[in-house]
Write a protein that holds these residues in place. Sequence first.
Motif, PDB file in Angstrom:
ATOM      1  N   ILE A   1       0.928  -1.223  -0.074  1.00 41.41           N
ATOM      2  CA  ILE A   1       0.349   0.116   0.004  1.00 41.41           C
ATOM      3  C   ILE A   1       0.893   1.164  -0.001  1.00 41.41           C
ATOM      4  O   ILE A   1       0.565   2.227  -0.729  1.00 41.41           O
ATOM      5  N   ASP A   2       1.859   1.298   0.688  1.00 45.00           N
ATOM      6  CA  ASP A   2       2.650   2.430   0.794  1.00 45.00           C
ATOM      7  C   ASP A   2       3.293   2.881  -0.252  1.00 45.00           C
ATOM      8  O   ASP A   2       3.755   4.039  -0.667  1.00 45.00           O
ATOM      9  N   TYR A   3       3.976   1.715  -1.167  1.00 46.28           N
ATOM     10  CA  TYR A   3       4.551   1.785  -2.409  1.00 46.28           C
ATOM     11  C   TYR A   3       3.469   2.183  -3.688  1.00 46.28           C
ATOM     12  O   TYR A   3       3.947   2.378  -4.811  1.00 46.28           O
ATOM     13  N   GLY A   4       2.142   1.960  -3.381  1.00 46.24           N
ATOM     14  CA  GLY A   4       1.396   2.150  -4.331  1.00 46.24           C
ATOM     15  C   GLY A   4       1.182   0.987  -5.341  1.00 46.24           C
ATOM     16  O   GLY A   4       0.809   1.268  -6.550  1.00 46.24           O
ATOM     17  N   ILE A   5       1.343  -0.067  -4.799  1.00 45.07           N
ATOM     18  CA  ILE A   5       1.291  -1.270  -5.905  1.00 45.07           C
ATOM     19  C   ILE A   5      -0.254  -1.563  -6.036  1.00 45.07           C
ATOM     20  O   ILE A   5      -0.927  -1.469  -5.057  1.00 45.07           O
ATOM     21  N   THR A   6      -0.467  -1.853  -7.252  1.00 45.99           N
ATOM     22  CA  THR A   6      -1.625  -2.386  -7.504  1.00 45.99           C
ATOM     23  C   THR A   6      -1.901  -3.839  -8.326  1.00 45.99           C
ATOM     24  O   THR A   6      -0.613  -4.372  -8.426  1.00 45.99           O
ATOM     25  N   GLY A   7      -3.094  -4.205  -8.648  1.00 49.94           N
ATOM     26  CA  GLY A   7      -3.092  -5.459  -9.598  1.00 49.94           C
ATOM     27  C   GLY A   7      -2.780  -6.403  -8.657  1.00 49.94           C
ATOM     28  O   GLY A   7      -3.138  -6.762  -7.555  1.00 49.94           O
TER      29      GLY A   7
ATOM     30  N   VAL B   1      -2.257 -16.164  -8.040  1.00 50.58           N
ATOM     31  CA  VAL B   1      -3.101 -15.118  -8.335  1.00 50.58           C
ATOM     32  C   VAL B   1      -3.382 -14.915  -9.691  1.00 50.58           C
ATOM     33  O   VAL B   1      -4.543 -14.701 -10.311  1.00 50.58           O
ATOM     34  N   ARG B   2      -2.288 -14.676 -10.463  1.00 46.73           N
ATOM     35  CA  ARG B   2      -2.390 -14.627 -11.905  1.00 46.73           C
ATOM     36  C   ARG B   2      -2.895 -15.736 -12.557  1.00 46.73           C
ATOM     37  O   ARG B   2      -3.768 -15.619 -13.584  1.00 46.73           O
TER      38      ARG B   2
ATOM     39  N   ARG C   1      -2.867  -7.641  -4.717  1.00 41.48           N
ATOM     40  CA  ARG C   1      -3.765  -8.923  -4.010  1.00 41.48           C
ATOM     41  C   ARG C   1      -2.866  -9.830  -3.694  1.00 41.48           C
ATOM     42  O   ARG C   1      -3.486 -10.875  -2.989  1.00 41.48           O
ATOM     43  N   SER C   2      -1.792 -10.158  -4.070  1.00 41.36           N
ATOM     44  CA  SER C   2      -1.137 -11.482  -3.567  1.00 41.36           C
ATOM     45  C   SER C   2      -0.399 -11.360  -2.256  1.00 41.36           C
ATOM     46  O   SER C   2      -0.141 -12.193  -1.558  1.00 41.36           O
ATOM     47  N   THR C   3      -0.620 -10.111  -1.660  1.00 46.48           N
ATOM     48  CA  THR C   3      -0.023  -9.571  -0.345  1.00 46.48           C
ATOM     49  C   THR C   3      -1.589  -9.884   0.693  1.00 46.48           C
ATOM     50  O   THR C   3      -1.466  -9.740   2.027  1.00 46.48           O
ATOM     51  N   GLY C   4      -2.622 -10.243   0.408  1.00 42.69           N
ATOM     52  CA  GLY C   4      -3.920 -10.349   1.085  1.00 42.69           C
ATOM     53  C   GLY C   4      -4.830  -9.293   0.959  1.00 42.69           C
ATOM     54  O   GLY C   4      -5.733  -9.206   1.416  1.00 42.69           O
ATOM     55  N   ILE C   5      -4.555  -8.202   0.157  1.00 45.10           N
ATOM     56  CA  ILE C   5      -5.612  -6.958   0.336  1.00 45.10           C
ATOM     57  C   ILE C   5      -6.426  -7.239  -1.275  1.00 45.10           C
ATOM     58  O   ILE C   5      -6.208  -7.654  -2.290  1.00 45.10           O
ATOM     59  N   ASN C   6      -7.899  -7.487  -0.594  1.00 41.38           N
ATOM     60  CA  ASN C   6      -8.823  -7.895  -1.573  1.00 41.38           C
ATOM     61  C   ASN C   6      -9.148  -6.507  -2.088  1.00 41.38           C
ATOM     62  O   ASN C   6     -10.128  -6.048  -1.970  1.00 41.38           O
ATOM     63  N   TYR C   7      -8.423  -6.107  -3.384  1.00 40.20           N
ATOM     64  CA  TYR C   7      -9.054  -4.863  -3.653  1.00 40.20           C
ATOM     65  C   TYR C   7      -8.710  -4.844  -5.347  1.00 40.20           C
ATOM     66  O   TYR C   7      -7.638  -5.288  -5.744  1.00 40.20           O
ATOM     67  N   ASP C   8      -9.933  -4.817  -6.129  1.00 41.11           N
ATOM     68  CA  ASP C   8      -9.770  -4.910  -7.663  1.00 41.11           C
ATOM     69  C   ASP C   8     -10.835  -3.659  -8.021  1.00 41.11           C
ATOM     70  O   ASP C   8     -11.839  -3.792  -7.543  1.00 41.11           O
ATOM     71  N   VAL C   9     -10.012  -2.848  -8.795  1.00 45.56           N
ATOM     72  CA  VAL C   9     -11.164  -1.614  -9.061  1.00 45.56           C
ATOM     73  C   VAL C   9     -12.195  -2.071 -10.108  1.00 45.56           C
ATOM     74  O   VAL C   9     -13.471  -1.230  -9.928  1.00 45.56           O
ATOM     75  N   ARG C  10     -12.216  -3.358 -10.534  1.00 45.67           N
ATOM     76  CA  ARG C  10     -13.366  -3.511 -11.283  1.00 45.67           C
ATOM     77  C   ARG C  10     -14.915  -3.905 -10.325  1.00 45.67           C
ATOM     78  O   ARG C  10     -15.835  -3.907 -10.611  1.00 45.67           O
ATOM     79  N   LYS C  11     -14.423  -4.407  -9.093  1.00 51.01           N
ATOM     80  CA  LYS C  11     -15.455  -4.699  -8.120  1.00 51.01           C
ATOM     81  C   LYS C  11     -15.454  -3.057  -7.011  1.00 51.01           C
ATOM     82  O   LYS C  11     -16.537  -3.119  -6.766  1.00 51.01           O
TER      83      LYS C  11
END
Length: 289
Positions: free
Chosen positions: A205-211, A253-254, A215-225
């Motif tokens: 999150i701090d580095y602004g990583i997405t996609g 994940v991929r 999500r591989s780190t456990g963050i359930n965030y997808d902009v499509r949802k």
Amino acid sequence: MLLNVGPSHPAMHGVIRLVMELDGEKIKDVDVEIGYLHRAFEKMCETVMYTQCFPYTDRLNYVSPLINNVGFALTIEKLLGIDIPERAKYIRVIMSEISRVTDHLTCVGASAMELGAMSVFLYMIKAREFLYELVEEITGARLTISYVRIGGVKADLTENFVDNAFKKIADVRKVLIEADELLTRNRIFFDRMKGIGKISAQDAIDYGITGPFLRSTGINYDVRKANPYLIYDKLDFQVPVGSTGDNLDRYFVRMAEMEQSLRIIEQCFQQIPEGPVASDLTGVVIPAA
């Protein structure tokens, strides 16, 4: 000793600089400097009209140019208050998800190749070729497609596209099963991926990583949802999420995301309405101030 590598292209994907601290042949520490791929796209886009920026967006990530086209078009349409036809929304999603799968196939295949699994790379590039044929059928090109337009897309689906796509999707699924059998239970691949490149959810999150990386780190965030655009709110799909944030989780994940993208494409074919593929953008004369 300190060894400077780069900025160069050391048989990897992109230009990078590595300042390594060595103890004999062992790397004790490394300082990674990224960002050398910046080619002034933003500055070049300042000199042309909005409609002329698509060839630049093609090249932001050349493995999934369709998604880049769509992202730029959505931004301009939001600025100008343009609502595109429903059929155009479905076509954008279909082509974007095809593009997403080609991107993941390239990523996973190249990663496996760099670990010594050359056969899997060839299998996945074969599957990518199936999808590139679909992209070419609609856009007329394979990579630099410039297909999306502000207000819609350049052209409608071809007459036999849906049938061809279902056949290609079936062929891609066969390759994914083969790849899963070759990699997921492969002890060498598993040992070389597990625990490597690990990053925490907070650091992501701090580095602004997405996609998939995020999500591989456990963050359930997808902009499509989280913030559905186009017609994603009408589709049934899952968001694969990892837990450890290492290379192995990013692989899982991929692989799972590719199946979800194929499901999205199939649903779009079942739901897509008839109609125009671009808005009526008839020019309006603006009086001088």
